[in-house]
Write a protein that holds these residues in place. Structure first.
Motif, PDB file in Angstrom:
ATOM      1  N   ALA A   1       0.994  -1.223  -0.139  1.00 19.56           N
ATOM      2  CA  ALA A   1       0.003  -0.080   0.146  1.00 19.56           C
ATOM      3  C   ALA A   1       0.969   1.156   0.050  1.00 19.56           C
ATOM      4  O   ALA A   1       2.119   1.074   0.142  1.00 19.56           O
ATOM      5  N   ASP A   2       0.283   2.440  -0.196  1.00 21.67           N
ATOM      6  CA  ASP A   2       1.293   3.793  -0.061  1.00 21.67           C
ATOM      7  C   ASP A   2       1.839   3.768   1.076  1.00 21.67           C
ATOM      8  O   ASP A   2       1.096   3.614   2.224  1.00 21.67           O
ATOM      9  N   GLY A   3       3.193   3.820   1.229  1.00 25.14           N
ATOM     10  CA  GLY A   3       3.880   4.206   2.395  1.00 25.14           C
ATOM     11  C   GLY A   3       4.067   2.887   3.167  1.00 25.14           C
ATOM     12  O   GLY A   3       4.638   2.884   4.266  1.00 25.14           O
ATOM     13  N   GLN A   4       3.795   1.696   2.650  1.00 18.18           N
ATOM     14  CA  GLN A   4       4.061   0.349   3.516  1.00 18.18           C
ATOM     15  C   GLN A   4       4.723  -0.507   2.629  1.00 18.18           C
ATOM     16  O   GLN A   4       4.069  -0.942   1.535  1.00 18.18           O
ATOM     17  N   GLY A   5       5.702  -1.257   3.172  1.00 17.68           N
ATOM     18  CA  GLY A   5       6.412  -2.124   2.217  1.00 17.68           C
ATOM     19  C   GLY A   5       7.365  -2.866   2.981  1.00 17.68           C
ATOM     20  O   GLY A   5       7.573  -2.773   4.008  1.00 17.68           O
ATOM     21  N   ARG A   6       8.249  -3.742   2.056  1.00 13.34           N
ATOM     22  CA  ARG A   6       9.090  -4.739   2.640  1.00 13.34           C
ATOM     23  C   ARG A   6      10.404  -4.684   1.805  1.00 13.34           C
ATOM     24  O   ARG A   6      10.339  -4.625   0.369  1.00 13.34           O
ATOM     25  N   LEU A   7      11.542  -4.201   2.330  1.00 13.36           N
ATOM     26  CA  LEU A   7      12.785  -4.400   1.607  1.00 13.36           C
ATOM     27  C   LEU A   7      13.305  -5.782   1.500  1.00 13.36           C
ATOM     28  O   LEU A   7      13.450  -6.557   2.402  1.00 13.36           O
ATOM     29  N   ILE A   8      13.878  -6.052   0.173  1.00 13.27           N
ATOM     30  CA  ILE A   8      14.044  -7.489  -0.349  1.00 13.27           C
ATOM     31  C   ILE A   8      15.666  -7.244  -1.154  1.00 13.27           C
ATOM     32  O   ILE A   8      15.932  -6.080  -1.298  1.00 13.27           O
ATOM     33  N   GLY A   9      16.051  -8.082  -1.314  1.00 13.99           N
ATOM     34  CA  GLY A   9      17.357  -8.315  -2.017  1.00 13.99           C
ATOM     35  C   GLY A   9      18.466  -9.474  -1.529  1.00 13.99           C
ATOM     36  O   GLY A   9      17.757 -10.024  -0.408  1.00 13.99           O
ATOM     37  N   THR A  10      19.563  -9.393  -2.074  1.00 12.87           N
ATOM     38  CA  THR A  10      20.628 -10.062  -1.481  1.00 12.87           C
ATOM     39  C   THR A  10      21.797  -9.381  -0.858  1.00 12.87           C
ATOM     40  O   THR A  10      22.213  -8.558  -1.756  1.00 12.87           O
ATOM     41  N   LEU A  11      22.355  -9.891   0.167  1.00 12.29           N
ATOM     42  CA  LEU A  11      23.684  -9.693   0.626  1.00 12.29           C
ATOM     43  C   LEU A  11      24.674 -10.566   0.440  1.00 12.29           C
ATOM     44  O   LEU A  11      24.448 -11.739   1.208  1.00 12.29           O
ATOM     45  N   ALA A  12      25.925 -10.333  -0.153  1.00  8.90           N
ATOM     46  CA  ALA A  12      27.084 -11.296  -0.235  1.00  8.90           C
ATOM     47  C   ALA A  12      27.916 -10.628   0.422  1.00  8.90           C
ATOM     48  O   ALA A  12      28.473  -9.656   0.046  1.00  8.90           O
ATOM     49  N   PHE A  13      28.956 -11.419   1.405  1.00 12.17           N
ATOM     50  CA  PHE A  13      29.958 -10.921   1.941  1.00 12.17           C
ATOM     51  C   PHE A  13      31.160 -11.598   1.133  1.00 12.17           C
ATOM     52  O   PHE A  13      31.560 -12.805   1.259  1.00 12.17           O
ATOM     53  N   ASN A  14      32.089 -10.769   0.525  1.00 13.93           N
ATOM     54  CA  ASN A  14      33.031 -11.460  -0.433  1.00 13.93           C
ATOM     55  C   ASN A  14      34.323 -11.153   0.282  1.00 13.93           C
ATOM     56  O   ASN A  14      35.490 -10.228  -0.224  1.00 13.93           O
TER      57      ASN A  14
END
Length: 205
Positions: free
Chosen positions: A59-72
């Motif tokens: 909804a407007d102003g409501q969400g979830r952060l996604i993605g991938t983190l990789a430690f090299n």
């Protein structure tokens, strides 16, 4: 864009191009690459890669952060931490430290079913971009333009913060049924609504 909270040394400047050269010589085989969901936004400038970064908005102003983190870092003795994510006119993770551990030579998928959902609240809607800054325990800070997408298509099973997996898609269907007879209803978050997405495509996914 990468910023360092401490003065960078010449050694880092020398090693990074060397690492890139080694990668191009056969150490980045397709089977070794991390499969990130969709395109999203990538940043490989720091020791911790941020891959496929997106905000799934329910909804407007409501969400979830996604993605991938990789430690090299082959020689690191301890995991790196994603300490916080900040942005203008938004609050990420409830404004509290995230402290997400990323083990050396491993990755963390923020969209996984067993991952702790990172809520994003503030002034945004589907189809926009958010400038988010990631701060790591490696004394590095990276800033990305992160697209905001609807919970449709490949994002349909990504649970909203505080909900069960798949619930977001069901709610979207309920909204579509409720609003289908209201010509003036805001259809931004209906999956069939041809909204201009953050990627410049129609359909929002």
């Amino acid at each position: 864009m990468l910023h360092r909270r401490s003065t960078a040394t010449a050694l880092v400047a020398v090693l990074l191009p060397l690492a890139a050269a080694l990668t191009s010589c056969g150490f980045d085989n397709p089977t070794d690459r991390i499969n990130t969901i969709g395109a999203g936004t990538n940043n490989r400038e720091a020791q911790v890669d941020v891959l496929g970064a997106r905000v799934v908005a329910y909804a407007d102003g409501q969400g979830r952060l996604i993605g991938t983190l990789a430690f090299n870092d082959d020689e690191a003795d301890e995991p790196a931490l994603l300490e916080e994510v900040t942005g203008a006119n938004v609050t990420v993770g409830g404004g509290r430290p995230l402290e997400i551990e990323v083990v050396p030579n491993e990755h963390v998928n923020l969209a996984a079913e067993d991952a702790t959902a990172i809520p994003v609240e503030g002034e945004f809607s589907a189809g926009e971009f958010l400038e988010l800054t990631y701060s790591f325990s490696t004394d590095e800070i990276v800033t990305l333009e992160v697209p905001v997408v609807k919970p449709c298509g490949q994002y349909a099973d990504i649970a909203a913060p505080g909900s069960d997996a798949g619930e977001a898609a069901e709610e979207a269907g309920e909204v579509e049924e409720t609003e289908s007879h209201d010509e003036e209803a805001d259809a931004t978050y209906l999956c069939e609504h041809p909204t201009e997405s953050a990627e410049g495509e129609e359909g929002g996914h």
